[in-house]
Design an enzyme around this catalytic site. Structure first.
Site, PDB file in Angstrom:
ATOM      1  N   SER A  72       0.788  -1.239   0.000  1.00 17.76           N
ATOM      2  CA  SER A  72       0.000   0.000   0.000  1.00 17.76           C
ATOM      3  C   SER A  72       0.814   1.281   0.000  1.00 17.76           C
ATOM      4  CB  SER A  72      -0.952   0.014   1.197  1.00 17.76           C
ATOM      5  OG  SER A  72      -2.029  -0.880   0.994  1.00 17.76           O
ATOM      6  N   LYS A  75      -0.026   3.708  -2.678  1.00 18.09           N
ATOM      7  CA  LYS A  75      -1.067   4.739  -2.576  1.00 18.09           C
ATOM      8  C   LYS A  75      -0.501   6.147  -2.460  1.00 18.09           C
ATOM      9  CE  LYS A  75      -4.265   1.318  -0.818  1.00 18.09           C
ATOM     10  NZ  LYS A  75      -4.647   0.521   0.349  1.00 18.09           N
ATOM     11  N   SER A 128      -5.980   3.200   4.536  1.00 18.06           N
ATOM     12  CA  SER A 128      -5.416   2.376   3.459  1.00 18.06           C
ATOM     13  C   SER A 128      -6.516   1.610   2.732  1.00 18.06           C
ATOM     14  CB  SER A 128      -4.368   1.394   4.006  1.00 18.06           C
ATOM     15  OG  SER A 128      -3.510   0.960   2.987  1.00 18.06           O
TER      16      SER A 128
END
Length: 383
Positions: A72, A75, A128
């Site tokens: 993640s 992101k 997240s």
């Protein structure tokens, strides 16, 4: 003699510290012993990089250019592209594709009232949320594949050489990877945006309620915001292939450091150890000649390398691929050659400050004065 030297150091401290600067002549006064930074700490991460944003210099690294699954931390790029391509108050329709993202989610419901880009970014960066990532990708890129194209275009713009994206959330895919150095470059670009910096520093954010009226709150998964003094962000991650990943940032004494750790068993512990090492061992007076006449570019896409007096510490990288990941693993970097004892010392210059933070002031200069005094008196006593 002792009084004269003491008076000289005190005068320099009084007149230099308020300016937040370092006199160029001091570099030649630094002794060859006692001011070298020790080796970096042992950490569990398989790849990492520690960067001083104040001086624009990599302090230490291990396997920084190895292509790896990054989970993640992807992101960060997702948010950067969205911020550049959309307005924070734009509304986003929630589709069934967002609802099917899987893994970590904020609980988007297809057909519920539209969300704003700003609220979805909060869910993306704090919680997240993979469903928020898909909703934003569809809003900006039309499709997930279209948005991945925008991510890769931004990667090319930033000069990233070891990065490829196929989705906005970072779930494992053989063609989805990045490196510690590339993630650092993306993070520096993102942190220049005040909206991004504000979001990743927030502990939590209130979001639109569920269709049944149940409140939704995004809680930041970056535990360092609560446990590490000076922490200011930025993003956590985990998948089976990537293991624990983290991009961390902290500010102390007018300095900002970044630590990127990939393939970790303890990402918060690793980042803490690296940040502590950077703050403790690389003060403004830690002057180490760099034994190379052609300094290596530090961060691709973030301007020219800054020649300075910090030594780039490189920990040899293992040639171990991530299990189940088809992304290529670069060959191990050759460690820098040991300096030859009878070589002429390389002149040391104090680097110019090109980024926004101030140089350390009184505390660092006093610390250096004491260390130099000990060295100076020891040399006198040995004569």
């Amino acid at each position: 003699m002792r009084r004269l030297v003491t008076l000289f150091l005190v005068v320099l401290t009084i007149f230099v510290a308020p300016m937040g600067g370092t006199p160029r002549g001091w570099a030649t006064l630094a002794p060859d012993d006692g001011l070298l930074a020790p080796p970096p700490p042992e950490v569990t991460a398989e790849a990492w990089i520690l960067y001083d944003d104040t001086f624009g210099h990599v302090l230490a690294e291990r396997s920084p250019d190895t292509r790896r699954a990054v989970a993640s931390t992807t992101k960060i790029m997702t948010a950067l592209v969205v911020i550049e391509q959309s307005e924070p108050d734009a509304t986003v329709e929630i589709t069934s594709r967002a609802d099917l993202a899987g893994e970590s989610e904020i609980g988007l419901v297809p057909g519920e009232p539209p969300w704003t880009v700003e609220d979805l970014l909060a869910a993306l960066l704090l919680q997240s949320a993979n469903d928020a990532a898909v909703a934003l990708a569809e809003h900006v890129g039309g499709t997930v594949a279209g948005f991945a194209g925008l991510m890769n275009a931004k990667a090319a713009e930033l000069g990233l050489e070891n990065t490829s994206f196929v989705n906005p959330h970072g779930l494992d895919h053989p063609d989805h990877y990045s490196s510690a150095r590339d993630l650092l470059t993306v993070t520096l670009a993102a942190m220049d945006d005040p909206d991004f910096a504000r979001l990743v520093e927030a502990r939590s954010a209130n979001l639109p309620a569920n269709p049944d009226g149940e409140p939704r709150v995004a809680v930041n998964r970056n535990e360092l915001l609560a446990t590490y003094p000076g922490a200011i962000g930025v993003k956590t991650g985990f998948t089976n292939q990537a293991l624990l990943t983290l991009v961390a940032a902290a500010e102390r004494g007018g300095r900002r450091l970044y630590a990127v750790v990939l393939g970790s068993d303890d990402h918060f512990g690793d980042a803490t150890a690296l940040l502590d090492y950077g703050f403790a061992e690389f003060g403004v007076m830690t002057l180490v000649p760099v034994a190379s006449t052609a300094p290596r570019p530090l961060i691709s896409g973030i301007g020219p390398p800054v020649e300075g007096s910090f030594e780039l510490l490189i920990v040899p990288e293992p040639e171990v691929a991530v299990e189940g990941n088809d992304a290529a693993v670069l060959p191990a970097a050759e460690p820098p050659p040991d300096p030859v004892a009878d070589e002429e010392p390389v002149p040391v210059e104090v680097m110019e400050v090109e980024r926004r933070s101030e140089l350390p002031g009184l505390e660092d200069i006093l610390t250096w004065s004491v260390r130099y005094w000990d060295w100076f008196t020891a040399r006198l006593a040995s004569r």
